[in-house]
Design a protein around this motif. Sequence first.
Motif, PDB file in Angstrom:
ATOM      1  N   LYS B  25      59.086  49.876  29.851  1.00 16.90           N
ATOM      2  CA  LYS B  25      58.169  49.041  29.095  1.00 16.90           C
ATOM      3  C   LYS B  25      56.784  49.673  29.252  1.00 16.90           C
ATOM      4  O   LYS B  25      56.287  49.816  30.373  1.00 16.90           O
ATOM      5  N   VAL B  26      56.217  50.089  28.144  1.00 20.26           N
ATOM      6  CA  VAL B  26      54.935  50.789  28.199  1.00 20.26           C
ATOM      7  C   VAL B  26      53.848  49.890  27.608  1.00 20.26           C
ATOM      8  O   VAL B  26      53.976  49.425  26.476  1.00 20.26           O
ATOM      9  N   GLU B  27      52.840  49.631  28.397  1.00 16.47           N
ATOM     10  CA  GLU B  27      51.759  48.768  27.918  1.00 16.47           C
ATOM     11  C   GLU B  27      50.425  49.484  27.934  1.00 16.47           C
ATOM     12  O   GLU B  27      50.160  50.306  28.810  1.00 16.47           O
ATOM     13  N   VAL B  28      49.583  49.150  26.953  1.00 24.43           N
ATOM     14  CA  VAL B  28      48.238  49.713  26.904  1.00 24.43           C
ATOM     15  C   VAL B  28      47.277  48.754  27.590  1.00 24.43           C
ATOM     16  O   VAL B  28      47.333  47.549  27.364  1.00 24.43           O
ATOM     17  N   MET B  29      46.429  49.294  28.434  1.00 26.61           N
ATOM     18  CA  MET B  29      45.439  48.449  29.101  1.00 26.61           C
ATOM     19  C   MET B  29      44.105  49.144  29.165  1.00 26.61           C
ATOM     20  O   MET B  29      44.037  50.362  29.251  1.00 26.61           O
ATOM     21  N   ASP B  30      43.049  48.345  29.147  1.00 26.44           N
ATOM     22  CA  ASP B  30      41.760  48.975  29.389  1.00 26.44           C
ATOM     23  C   ASP B  30      41.574  49.112  30.900  1.00 26.44           C
ATOM     24  O   ASP B  30      42.331  48.544  31.692  1.00 26.44           O
ATOM     25  N   ILE B  31      40.584  49.881  31.282  1.00 26.10           N
ATOM     26  CA  ILE B  31      40.409  50.216  32.687  1.00 26.10           C
ATOM     27  C   ILE B  31      40.279  48.991  33.576  1.00 26.10           C
ATOM     28  O   ILE B  31      40.914  48.886  34.621  1.00 26.10           O
ATOM     29  N   SER B  32      39.500  48.006  33.142  1.00 29.67           N
ATOM     30  CA  SER B  32      39.259  46.882  34.038  1.00 29.67           C
ATOM     31  C   SER B  32      40.527  46.055  34.245  1.00 29.67           C
ATOM     32  O   SER B  32      40.798  45.612  35.358  1.00 29.67           O
ATOM     33  N   SER B  33      41.349  45.865  33.199  1.00 34.53           N
ATOM     34  CA  SER B  33      42.600  45.132  33.421  1.00 34.53           C
ATOM     35  C   SER B  33      43.581  45.976  34.208  1.00 34.53           C
ATOM     36  O   SER B  33      44.359  45.455  34.993  1.00 34.53           O
ATOM     37  N   ALA B  34      43.569  47.295  33.982  1.00 33.12           N
ATOM     38  CA  ALA B  34      44.512  48.169  34.672  1.00 33.12           C
ATOM     39  C   ALA B  34      44.280  48.123  36.180  1.00 33.12           C
ATOM     40  O   ALA B  34      45.216  48.099  36.961  1.00 33.12           O
TER      41      ALA B  34
END
Lengths: 157, 87
Positions: B25-34
Amino acid sequence: MLADLLTERTVRVGVEARDWQEVVDIAGRLLLEDGSIEPSYIDAMREVIQSLGPYVVIAPGVALLHGRPQHGVKRICMSLVVLKTPVKFGHPENDPVTLAFALGGVDERSHLDALAQLATLLSDEDAASRLRSAQTVEEVLEIIRSFDHAAGSDATT
Amino acid sequence: MGLGSGLLLRMQVEKVLKEANIPAKVEVMDISSARGSLLQADMVVTSSELAPQLGETKVPIITIHNFVDLNEMRSKVVPVAQSLHKG
Protein backbone atom coordinates in the motif's frame (compact mmCIF):
# COMPACT_ATOMS: atom_id res chain seq x y z
CA MET A 1 -4.48 13.32 -22.16
CA LEU A 2 -1.03 14.88 -22.22
CA ALA A 3 -1.66 16.23 -25.72
CA ASP A 4 -4.89 17.87 -24.49
CA LEU A 5 -3.00 19.76 -21.82
CA LEU A 6 0.22 20.63 -23.65
CA THR A 7 -0.86 22.66 -26.67
CA GLU A 8 0.38 25.63 -28.68
CA ARG A 9 -1.05 27.82 -25.92
CA THR A 10 0.81 26.13 -23.08
CA VAL A 11 4.19 25.25 -24.63
CA ARG A 12 7.09 27.65 -25.24
CA VAL A 13 10.54 26.85 -26.62
CA GLY A 14 13.83 28.75 -26.67
CA VAL A 15 12.89 30.66 -23.52
CA GLU A 16 15.50 32.68 -21.63
CA ALA A 17 15.12 33.08 -17.87
CA ARG A 18 17.43 34.74 -15.35
CA ASP A 19 16.67 32.43 -12.44
CA TRP A 20 14.26 29.74 -11.24
CA GLN A 21 11.79 32.35 -10.01
CA GLU A 22 11.45 33.64 -13.54
CA VAL A 23 11.01 30.10 -14.85
CA VAL A 24 8.10 29.62 -12.42
CA ASP A 25 6.63 32.96 -13.55
CA ILE A 26 6.81 32.10 -17.24
CA ALA A 27 5.43 28.57 -16.84
CA GLY A 28 2.72 29.88 -14.51
CA ARG A 29 1.74 32.75 -16.77
CA LEU A 30 1.03 30.30 -19.61
CA LEU A 31 -1.54 28.60 -17.39
CA LEU A 32 -2.92 31.95 -16.24
CA GLU A 33 -3.34 33.23 -19.80
CA ASP A 34 -5.03 29.96 -20.69
CA GLY A 35 -7.58 30.63 -17.95
CA SER A 36 -6.63 27.50 -15.99
CA ILE A 37 -5.36 29.06 -12.77
CA GLU A 38 -5.69 32.12 -10.53
CA PRO A 39 -2.61 34.35 -10.17
CA SER A 40 -2.25 33.02 -6.60
CA TYR A 41 -1.21 29.62 -7.98
CA ILE A 42 2.00 31.08 -9.41
CA ASP A 43 2.97 32.32 -5.94
CA ALA A 44 2.03 28.92 -4.53
CA MET A 45 4.38 27.14 -6.94
CA ARG A 46 7.18 29.49 -5.94
CA GLU A 47 6.47 28.98 -2.23
CA VAL A 48 6.66 25.19 -2.56
CA ILE A 49 10.25 25.56 -3.76
CA GLN A 50 11.09 28.21 -1.18
CA SER A 51 9.78 26.17 1.75
CA LEU A 52 10.73 22.64 0.71
CA GLY A 53 13.80 23.21 -1.40
CA PRO A 54 14.38 22.35 -5.04
CA TYR A 55 12.92 18.83 -4.80
CA VAL A 56 10.69 19.77 -7.75
CA VAL A 57 13.69 18.97 -9.93
CA ILE A 58 12.51 15.38 -10.32
CA ALA A 59 15.04 14.18 -12.88
CA PRO A 60 18.28 15.50 -14.42
CA GLY A 61 17.33 18.74 -16.16
CA VAL A 62 13.59 18.41 -15.46
CA ALA A 63 11.48 20.45 -13.03
CA LEU A 64 7.87 19.62 -12.19
CA LEU A 65 6.41 22.79 -10.71
CA HIS A 66 3.19 22.63 -8.77
CA GLY A 67 1.23 23.94 -5.81
CA ARG A 68 -1.92 22.52 -4.27
CA PRO A 69 -5.41 22.42 -5.84
CA GLN A 70 -6.78 24.87 -3.28
CA HIS A 71 -4.13 27.45 -4.23
CA GLY A 72 -6.12 28.53 -7.26
CA VAL A 73 -6.43 25.78 -9.86
CA LYS A 74 -9.59 26.09 -11.98
CA ARG A 75 -9.05 22.98 -14.09
CA ILE A 76 -6.41 20.32 -14.73
CA CYS A 77 -3.63 22.00 -16.61
CA MET A 78 0.01 21.70 -17.61
CA SER A 79 2.51 23.96 -19.30
CA LEU A 80 6.02 23.35 -20.61
CA VAL A 81 8.85 25.82 -20.91
CA VAL A 82 11.93 24.65 -22.81
CA LEU A 83 14.81 26.82 -21.65
CA LYS A 84 17.42 28.05 -24.08
CA THR A 85 20.02 28.32 -21.36
CA PRO A 86 19.61 25.79 -18.52
CA VAL A 87 18.71 27.37 -15.17
CA LYS A 88 19.88 26.28 -11.71
CA PHE A 89 17.24 25.49 -9.09
CA GLY A 90 19.77 24.56 -6.39
CA HIS A 91 19.37 20.80 -6.72
CA PRO A 92 22.61 18.94 -5.90
CA GLU A 93 22.28 16.22 -8.56
CA ASN A 94 19.67 17.21 -11.12
CA ASP A 95 20.60 20.83 -11.89
CA PRO A 96 20.53 22.70 -14.24
CA VAL A 97 16.99 22.59 -15.58
CA THR A 98 16.12 22.70 -19.29
CA LEU A 99 12.54 21.39 -19.20
CA ALA A 100 10.15 23.07 -16.75
CA PHE A 101 6.65 21.62 -16.51
CA ALA A 102 4.03 23.43 -14.44
CA LEU A 103 1.18 21.24 -13.29
CA GLY A 104 -2.16 22.18 -11.79
CA GLY A 105 -4.43 19.48 -10.40
CA VAL A 106 -7.93 19.89 -9.04
CA ASP A 107 -7.64 16.84 -6.79
CA GLU A 108 -5.15 14.03 -6.23
CA ARG A 109 -6.51 11.69 -8.88
CA SER A 110 -7.70 13.30 -12.07
CA HIS A 111 -4.29 14.20 -13.45
CA LEU A 112 -2.74 10.77 -12.79
CA ASP A 113 -2.97 9.71 -16.43
CA ALA A 114 -1.25 12.88 -17.61
CA LEU A 115 1.47 12.40 -15.01
CA ALA A 116 1.93 8.76 -16.00
CA GLN A 117 2.30 9.71 -19.65
CA LEU A 118 4.75 12.43 -18.72
CA ALA A 119 6.83 9.92 -16.73
CA THR A 120 6.87 7.52 -19.68
CA LEU A 121 7.90 10.29 -22.03
CA LEU A 122 10.68 11.58 -19.78
CA SER A 123 12.06 8.11 -19.11
CA ASP A 124 12.57 7.68 -22.85
CA GLU A 125 16.00 9.21 -23.30
CA ASP A 126 15.63 9.78 -26.99
CA ALA A 127 12.29 11.59 -26.62
CA ALA A 128 13.55 13.60 -23.65
CA SER A 129 16.62 14.71 -25.56
CA ARG A 130 14.52 15.68 -28.60
CA LEU A 131 12.30 17.72 -26.27
CA ARG A 132 15.31 19.51 -24.81
CA SER A 133 16.64 20.48 -28.21
CA ALA A 134 13.28 21.29 -29.82
CA GLN A 135 13.40 24.52 -31.82
CA THR A 136 9.68 24.95 -32.42
CA VAL A 137 6.49 24.41 -30.44
CA GLU A 138 5.23 22.13 -33.21
CA GLU A 139 8.24 19.82 -32.72
CA VAL A 140 7.40 19.56 -29.02
CA LEU A 141 3.74 18.87 -29.73
CA GLU A 142 4.64 16.13 -32.17
CA ILE A 143 6.79 14.34 -29.58
CA ILE A 144 4.00 14.68 -27.03
CA ARG A 145 1.34 13.41 -29.40
CA SER A 146 3.40 10.32 -30.20
CA PHE A 147 3.62 9.54 -26.48
CA ASP A 148 0.00 10.27 -25.77
CA HIS A 149 -0.85 7.37 -28.05
CA ALA A 150 2.01 5.13 -26.99
CA ALA A 151 1.49 5.61 -23.26
CA GLY A 152 -2.28 5.81 -23.15
CA SER A 153 -2.92 2.12 -22.68
CA ASP A 154 0.06 1.63 -20.40
CA ALA A 155 -1.07 4.37 -18.03
CA THR A 156 -4.30 2.64 -17.12
CA THR A 157 -2.91 -0.83 -16.47
CA MET B 1 2.57 17.63 -1.52
CA GLY B 2 0.67 14.76 -3.04
CA LEU B 3 0.27 16.37 -6.42
CA GLY B 4 3.28 16.48 -8.60
CA SER B 5 6.42 14.78 -7.45
CA GLY B 6 4.72 12.79 -4.69
CA LEU B 7 2.12 11.29 -7.00
CA LEU B 8 4.75 10.58 -9.59
CA LEU B 9 6.90 8.82 -7.03
CA ARG B 10 3.94 6.74 -5.83
CA MET B 11 3.12 5.73 -9.38
CA GLN B 12 6.69 4.62 -10.05
CA VAL B 13 6.99 2.75 -6.74
CA GLU B 14 3.71 0.94 -7.43
CA LYS B 15 4.93 0.06 -10.90
CA VAL B 16 8.19 -1.60 -9.79
CA LEU B 17 6.56 -3.38 -6.83
CA LYS B 18 3.83 -4.75 -9.07
CA GLU B 19 6.46 -6.05 -11.49
CA ALA B 20 8.18 -7.77 -8.60
CA ASN B 21 4.88 -9.21 -7.33
CA ILE B 22 5.18 -7.52 -3.97
CA PRO B 23 1.85 -6.38 -2.58
CA ALA B 24 2.09 -2.93 -1.01
CA LYS B 25 0.00 0.00 0.00
CA VAL B 26 1.71 3.16 -1.18
CA GLU B 27 0.63 6.49 0.24
CA VAL B 28 1.69 10.04 -0.54
CA MET B 29 2.42 12.28 2.41
CA ASP B 30 3.85 15.68 2.94
CA ILE B 31 6.89 15.99 5.16
CA SER B 32 5.11 17.08 8.30
CA SER B 33 2.58 14.21 8.23
CA ALA B 34 5.30 11.74 7.25
CA ARG B 35 7.30 12.58 10.36
CA GLY B 36 4.42 11.50 12.59
CA SER B 37 3.40 8.47 10.53
CA LEU B 38 6.79 6.92 9.93
CA LEU B 39 6.31 4.27 12.59
CA GLN B 40 3.35 2.84 10.68
CA ALA B 41 5.27 2.57 7.42
CA ASP B 42 7.60 -0.30 6.51
CA MET B 43 9.67 1.89 4.26
CA VAL B 44 9.81 5.45 3.01
CA VAL B 45 10.70 6.51 -0.53
CA THR B 46 11.58 10.15 -1.01
CA SER B 47 13.89 12.51 -2.84
CA SER B 48 17.43 13.07 -1.69
CA GLU B 49 16.37 16.67 -1.15
CA LEU B 50 13.66 15.88 1.39
CA ALA B 51 15.18 12.88 3.17
CA PRO B 52 17.13 14.92 5.75
CA GLN B 53 13.90 16.65 6.82
CA LEU B 54 12.38 13.35 7.93
CA GLY B 55 14.61 13.27 11.00
CA GLU B 56 15.75 10.22 12.94
CA THR B 57 13.90 6.99 12.27
CA LYS B 58 14.35 3.23 12.28
CA VAL B 59 12.28 2.85 9.11
CA PRO B 60 14.40 2.34 5.96
CA ILE B 61 14.48 5.53 3.94
CA ILE B 62 15.19 5.19 0.24
CA THR B 63 16.24 8.28 -1.65
CA ILE B 64 15.59 8.65 -5.35
CA HIS B 65 17.47 11.12 -7.56
CA ASN B 66 15.64 10.56 -10.81
CA PHE B 67 11.89 10.03 -10.38
CA VAL B 68 11.36 8.90 -13.96
CA ASP B 69 14.18 6.36 -14.06
CA LEU B 70 12.55 2.99 -13.36
CA ASN B 71 15.95 1.28 -13.23
CA GLU B 72 17.01 3.42 -10.28
CA MET B 73 13.62 2.87 -8.66
CA ARG B 74 13.81 -0.89 -9.20
CA SER B 75 17.36 -1.30 -7.92
CA LYS B 76 16.75 0.74 -4.78
CA VAL B 77 13.16 -0.10 -3.84
CA VAL B 78 12.70 -3.77 -4.78
CA PRO B 79 15.49 -5.35 -2.67
CA VAL B 80 14.32 -3.53 0.46
CA ALA B 81 10.67 -4.34 -0.23
CA GLN B 82 11.57 -7.99 -0.88
CA SER B 83 13.35 -8.35 2.44
CA LEU B 84 10.41 -6.73 4.23
CA HIS B 85 7.95 -8.93 2.38
CA LYS B 86 9.80 -12.11 3.33
CA GLY B 87 10.53 -11.03 6.87
